[in-house]
Write an enzyme that holds these catalytic residues in place. Structure first.
Site, short mmCIF file in Angstrom:
data_model
loop_
_atom_site.label_atom_id
_atom_site.label_comp_id
_atom_site.label_asym_id
_atom_site.label_seq_id
_atom_site.Cartn_x
_atom_site.Cartn_y
_atom_site.Cartn_z
N VAL A 12 0.83 -1.22 0.00
CA VAL A 12 0.00 0.00 0.00
C VAL A 12 0.87 1.27 0.00
CG1 VAL A 12 -1.84 1.27 1.18
CG2 VAL A 12 -1.87 -1.23 1.17
N LYS A 100 -6.72 -1.79 8.93
CA LYS A 100 -8.01 -2.22 9.52
C LYS A 100 -7.87 -2.81 10.92
CE LYS A 100 -6.81 -5.92 6.76
NZ LYS A 100 -6.66 -6.51 5.50
N GLU A 124 -10.45 5.71 5.10
CA GLU A 124 -11.28 5.20 3.99
C GLU A 124 -10.76 3.87 3.46
OE1 GLU A 124 -14.26 6.65 2.39
OE2 GLU A 124 -14.14 4.55 1.83
N GLU A 185 -2.40 -14.67 1.51
CA GLU A 185 -1.11 -14.63 2.22
C GLU A 185 -0.59 -16.05 2.40
OE1 GLU A 185 0.07 -11.69 3.61
OE2 GLU A 185 -1.66 -10.56 2.90
N LYS A 200 -13.54 -5.66 9.49
CA LYS A 200 -14.17 -4.70 8.57
C LYS A 200 -15.63 -4.46 8.93
CE LYS A 200 -10.92 -6.05 4.97
NZ LYS A 200 -10.72 -6.99 3.85
N GLY A 298 -5.52 -4.74 -2.87
CA GLY A 298 -4.58 -4.49 -3.97
C GLY A 298 -3.93 -3.13 -3.85
N1 HSE Z 1 -6.82 -10.48 2.27
C1 HSE Z 1 -7.65 -9.33 2.35
C2 HSE Z 1 -8.79 -9.50 1.36
C3 HSE Z 1 -6.86 -8.10 2.05
O1 HSE Z 1 -8.64 -10.34 0.47
O2 HSE Z 1 -9.81 -8.86 1.44
C4 HSE Z 1 -7.60 -6.81 2.20
O3 HSE Z 1 -8.05 -6.60 3.49
#
Ligand code: HSE
Length: 415
Positions: A12, A100, A124, A185, A200, A298
């Site tokens: 990021v 997050k 955001e 990951e 989230k 991404g």
């Molecule tokens: N692994 C997470 C996803 C990354 O695929 O949503 C973004 O939070």
């Protein structure tokens, strides 16, 4: 000139630099002043980069630079991000973050700290990557009473489920493919066990209802137990399985919040959110359903949301954007056992499928049979409506005592 610092030059953080460098003119026009990156904090070295000279390994370089008014935190994880962000806010620097974990765990505290110091704390990019969702909920939909939010909030698991649904790939094979393609990951546990989606939905619930909901208080199920048999039953029922983060405001003033795999009807707007995409449905009393769709992760999608926050921050240096979460009162979250819903059950007995279903229908009056092709011997699928988790658990215990095993239970979403 607005001077900023970027903490972390990973996916990021490097995306933030790329967006700032490739869109300099339009960003300057929109922010009404030039945004200059004075420092980039990272323990690694990047000598090949044109901005290599701006790297530092020492956070104090950022903290003690009075020219830096905005700090962009893209390190991820709770520490040291939390300590650094707190120190920035205590030292007069607004903060923009994509983190997050940080917002879900410390959002109320950091928003209050920002408010005390007349600074901004914007996030955001913490939910939905490039999808605008934080600002829409906190500003654009502010005239509504939001009653419910349901979202596909994790791209990794959505990719895996899409492969299971469309190509009949098993969970392990689909996960391996996601890892090969860089969608998962090396340690995918936070994704496949639902923890990422939980953070989230907690952030969205906190925004929508103004009260901080913490991930550890939320019921979370992942997708590791979902089988191709479940996928086939969802199809026979008329839908697909998705990992859903959901929150509803109940009439008793509490919220029902959970992350779980759910049957979603093919008619739902969330049913066709496939692959690594995210989709979030917000139900407001004035607007009805509003749906947000796009890339939830991404480099550039996430960086786009971060840089938009930086621009907003530059434009609101003197006028703080008031976002504030109260701490929850005890009992704010409805106990999971009391939440009512519809369920799919897959059961198996020693006798025929008809016998297994008959036994299930005796214990669960009103159960409706769902038949899939290639049903295993003694196996039956069924749906039941309007039952609490606690009641369902009682029925499952009865069924198992009667020799009918419950192979799986999956919620049926009404979105
Ligand atoms: N692994 C997470 C996803 C990354 O695929 O949503 C973004 O939070």
């Amino acid at each position: 000139m607005a001077d900023i610092a970027v903490l972390g030059h990973g996916v990021v953080g490097s995306g933030v630099l790329e967006v700032l460098l490739t869109h300099t003119d339009s960003i300057t026009r929109r922010a009404k002043e030039e945004i200059r990156v004075r420092h980039i904090l990272d323990l690694r070295e990047f000598p090949e980069l044109p901005y290599a000279g701006r790297f530092t390994k020492d956070f104090n370089t950022v903290l003690n630079d009075p020219e830096v008014t905005i700090v962009v935190e893209c390190m991820g994880g709770l520490e040291p991000a939390y300590t650094f962000v707190r120190q920035c806010l205590e030292n007069g620097k607004s903060v923009v973050t994509s983190n997050k974990e940080l917002v879900a765990a410390k959002g109320a505290e950091l928003l209050a700290l920002a408010q005390r110091n007349n600074l901004n704390f914007l996030f955001e990019a913490s939910v939905g990557g490039g999808i605008p969702i934080i600002r829409p909920i906190s500003q654009c939909l502010a005239a509504n009473e939001v009653s419910e939010i349901a979202g596909i909030l994790n791209g990794t698991t959505n990719f895996i489920l899409t492969k299971m649904i469309r190509e009949h790939m098993g969970f392990e094979e689909a996960l391996k493919l996601a890892q090969e393609l860089g969608y998962a990951e090396r340690d995918p546990s936070a994704d496949v066990e639902g923890a990422d989606a939980c953070r989230k939905i907690c952030i969205l619930a906190s925004l929508a209802f103004g009260t901080h909901v913490y991930p550890e208080d939320v019921h979370t199920e992942g997708i590791t137990r979902i089988t191709l048999e479940d996928v086939a039953y969802a199809s026979a029922w008329g839908g697909v399985i998705k990992l859903i983060g959901q929150v509803s405001m109940l009439e008793n003033g509490r919220i029902a919040i959970m992350v779980a795999p759910m049957f979603i009807s093919r008619d739902s707007q969330l049913a066709n959110v496939d692959d690594v995409f995210n989709g979030i449905l917000v139900r407001g009393d004035a607007t009805g359903d509003v749906v947000f769709y796009g890339k939830g992760a991404g480099k550039l999608p996430t960086a786009s949301a971060v840089v938009a926050d930086v621009i907003d921050c530059v434009k609101h240096m003197k006028a703080r954007k008031y976002l504030f979460w109260e701490d929850a009162k005890p009992d704010y979250i409805e106990p999971f056992e009391s939440i009512t819903g519809d369920f799919f059950l897959r059961v198996q007995g020693e006798g025929s499928s008809d016998e297994a279903f008959a036994m299930a229908a005796w214990v669960l009056p009103g159960a409706a049979r769902i038949v899939r092709r290639e049903e295993a011997p003694g196996e039956a699928g069924l749906s039941v409506e309007n039952i609490t988790e606690a009641q369902l658990k009682g029925c499952i215990d009865k069924l198992e005592a009667g020799g009918v095993r419950v192979l799986d239970r999956i919620r049926i979403s009404d979105f």
